[in-house]
Structures are given as structure tokens and as C-alpha cells.
Motif scaffolding. Structure first.
Motif, PDB file in Angstrom:
ATOM      1  N   HIS A   1      37.250  67.810  39.795  1.00 27.20           N
ATOM      2  CA  HIS A   1      38.794  67.266  40.154  1.00 27.20           C
ATOM      3  C   HIS A   1      39.461  68.194  41.146  1.00 27.20           C
TER       4      HIS A   1
ATOM      5  N   LYS B   1      36.753  67.664  43.929  1.00 25.74           N
ATOM      6  CA  LYS B   1      36.887  66.318  44.184  1.00 25.74           C
ATOM      7  C   LYS B   1      37.530  66.860  45.299  1.00 25.74           C
ATOM      8  N   ALA B   2      38.685  67.825  45.882  1.00 25.57           N
ATOM      9  CA  ALA B   2      40.051  68.384  46.496  1.00 25.57           C
ATOM     10  C   ALA B   2      39.494  68.955  47.439  1.00 25.57           C
TER      11      ALA B   2
ATOM     12  N   ARG C   1      36.236  68.957  48.574  1.00 26.22           N
ATOM     13  CA  ARG C   1      34.942  68.017  49.205  1.00 26.22           C
ATOM     14  C   ARG C   1      36.317  67.145  50.355  1.00 26.22           C
ATOM     15  N   LYS C   2      37.402  66.944  49.281  1.00 30.96           N
ATOM     16  CA  LYS C   2      38.344  65.619  50.479  1.00 30.96           C
ATOM     17  C   LYS C   2      38.977  66.768  51.417  1.00 30.96           C
TER      18      LYS C   2
ATOM     19  N   ALA D   1      36.244  67.105  54.257  1.00 33.39           N
ATOM     20  CA  ALA D   1      36.073  65.513  54.850  1.00 33.39           C
ATOM     21  C   ALA D   1      36.938  65.641  56.486  1.00 33.39           C
ATOM     22  N   ASN D   2      38.319  66.659  56.443  1.00 27.08           N
ATOM     23  CA  ASN D   2      40.112  66.393  56.987  1.00 27.08           C
ATOM     24  C   ASN D   2      39.432  67.764  57.737  1.00 27.08           C
TER      25      ASN D   2
END
Length: 74
Positions: free
Chosen positions: A61, A64-65, A67-68, A71-72
Motif C-alpha cells: 500500500h 502504491k501510494a 507511485r500514485k 504520477a500526480n
């Protein structure tokens, strides 16, 4: 005496993901030390496996956060 362990949040994987990787690693080392099994079949007892699973999900998690977030901001 070793430093106090980080909070484990009742082994809630999403809350564990708020810890640093170093803190997660310290919890993992503690679980491995305290839940080692000597029956020749399992490395850790049932409780230990559940805790290690929660820690591995926490890392998932957390990554994943991250990577997010990249991306932003990318």
C-alpha cells in the motif's frame, strides 16, 4: 535495551502503511524473532504469519501510494 517498537495499530495493514520503511522493518524483525517455530515445517507460528502478511500488505500500500503520488507530480 533496544528502542521501543513502532506502533502496530492492531496489525491494520492500511495504518501500518503510514509507518516508515525502517519502522516496518523493525516490526518485521521483531515478529520473526518472537514467532519463530521449531517444528521443522513452519518458519513462524500462525500469528507470526498473519503479522508478516499485514506488514507485506502495508509495504504494498505504501509503494502504491508513492507511485500514485509520482504520477500526480510527474
Amino acid at each position: 535495551m533496544m528502542d521501543k517498537l513502532p506502533r502496530n495499530f492492531g496489525w491494520n495493514r492500511l495504518k501500518l502503511a503510514t509507518l516508515s520503511y525502517e519502522e516496518i522493518s523493525r516490526l518485521e524483525d521483531d515478529v520473526k524473532a518472537n514467532h519463530a517455530c521449531s517444528d521443522g515445517i513452519n518458519m513462524y507460528d500462525k500469528s507470526g504469519y498473519k503479522k508478516l502478511d499485514a506488514l507485506s500488505w502495508a509495504v504494498y500500500h505504501k509503494q502504491k501510494a508513492e507511485r500514485k503520488g509520482e504520477a500526480n507530480h510527474g
